[in-house]
Design an enzyme around this catalytic site. Structure first.
Site, short mmCIF file in Angstrom:
data_model
loop_
_atom_site.label_atom_id
_atom_site.label_comp_id
_atom_site.label_asym_id
_atom_site.label_seq_id
_atom_site.Cartn_x
_atom_site.Cartn_y
_atom_site.Cartn_z
N HIS A 9 80.34 29.00 57.48
CA HIS A 9 80.95 30.34 58.04
C HIS A 9 79.96 31.64 57.93
O HIS A 9 79.07 31.64 56.94
CB HIS A 9 82.22 30.67 57.55
CG HIS A 9 82.27 30.97 55.97
ND1 HIS A 9 81.80 32.22 55.61
CD2 HIS A 9 82.74 30.15 55.12
CE1 HIS A 9 81.94 32.15 54.29
NE2 HIS A 9 82.51 30.86 53.96
N GLU A 79 87.60 25.29 51.28
CA GLU A 79 86.47 25.52 50.22
C GLU A 79 87.14 24.82 48.78
O GLU A 79 88.20 24.82 48.62
CB GLU A 79 86.04 26.97 50.01
CG GLU A 79 84.94 27.48 48.96
CD GLU A 79 83.60 26.53 49.01
OE1 GLU A 79 83.63 25.06 48.93
OE2 GLU A 79 82.63 27.15 49.24
#
Length: 194
Positions: A9, A79
Site C-alpha cells: 500500500h 499486517e
C-alpha cells in the site's frame, strides 16, 4: 498459478513516521494516494484471475487507485499484529529494550484489539494465502502491507518466516513472485512504479 504480483500500500502518516502499523486502520496520505495511482501502470499491463486485498483501508484504497476493481478481502493479509508496540517506533521501543529487532525479539502483548502475534503466526497466514494463490489458473495480485508481504516472500521461497527480514519493502512499490524451471523465485522486488 503463473505469477503473483505483490503491491504494498501507499504511504500513511504512520508509515512515513516509522510507527508500527498493524491492525490500526489508518488512511493513505495524499503522497500515498499518488503512489497508489502510479501502480496502475503495472496493473493495467496484466489480467488477473485472483485479486486478494487486506481488510485495511490503506490496502483497499491502494487497490482501488491502482485499478484493481474485482478484489476479494482476505483477512490473512492483515499486517503483523504488533501488540503492545502498535503505533510505536523502533527508536522508542529501543529506549526500554536496547537493540530490539522485530524479526528476532518479537512483540509484547497489547490490549484486546492488539494482542500481538509471533512471526510464526504471520508465516502461517502467509502459507494460507500462498496455498490459495496456487489454486488460481493465471496471475494473482495481492495488495497488503510491508511485513506480511516480506514473510510471504520468504515462505514462497521455502524459507522460515523470520527470513522476511531479508526483503526490505517500501510503500507504494510492487514485487513479483514466480517460477524458474518450476521452482519458486523472486522475479522483481521493491520496484517503484514509474
Amino acid at each position: 498459478m503463473d505469477e503473483m504480483l505483490l503491491l504494498r500500500h501507499g504511504e500513511t502518516e504512520w508509515s512515513r513516521t516509522g510507527r508500527h502499523t498493524g491492525l490500526t486502520d489508518v488512511p493513505l496520505t495524499s503522497a500515498g494516494e499518488e503512489q497508489a495511482r502510479a501502480l496502475a501502470s503495472v496493473v493495467k499491463a496484466c489480467t488477473f484471475d485472483l485479486v486478494l486485498v487486506s481488510p485495511a483501508q490503506r490496502a483497499r484504497r491502494t487497490a482501488e487507485l491502482a485499478g484493481l476493481t474485482d478484489c476479494e478481502v482476505d483477512p490473512n493479509l492483515w499486517e503483523f499484529d504488533y501488540g503492545g508496540y502498535e503505533g510505536v517506533t523502533t527508536p522508542e521501543i529501543r529506549t526500554s529494550h536496547p537493540g530490539w529487532y522485530l524479526w528476532r525479539d518479537g512483540v509484547i502483548p497489547g490490549d484486546a484489539h492488539h494482542p500481538g502475534e509471533s512471526v510464526e503466526q504471520v508465516g502461517a497466514r502467509a502459507d494460507r494465502v500462498i496455498a490459495r494463490a496456487r489454486q488460481a489458473e493465471g496471475r494473482v495480485a495481492l495488495v497488503a502491507h510491508g511485513h506480511i508481504l516480506r514473510v510471504l516472500a520468504a515462505r514462497w521461497l521455502g524459507l522460515p518466516p523470520q527470513d522476511g527480514r531479508l526483503f526490505k519493502l517500501d510503500t507504494g512499490t510492487y514485487s513479483r513472485l514466480g517460477f524458474e524451471h518450476a521452482e519458486p523465485v523472486v522475479t522483481t522486488w521493491n520496484a517503484p512504479a514509474t
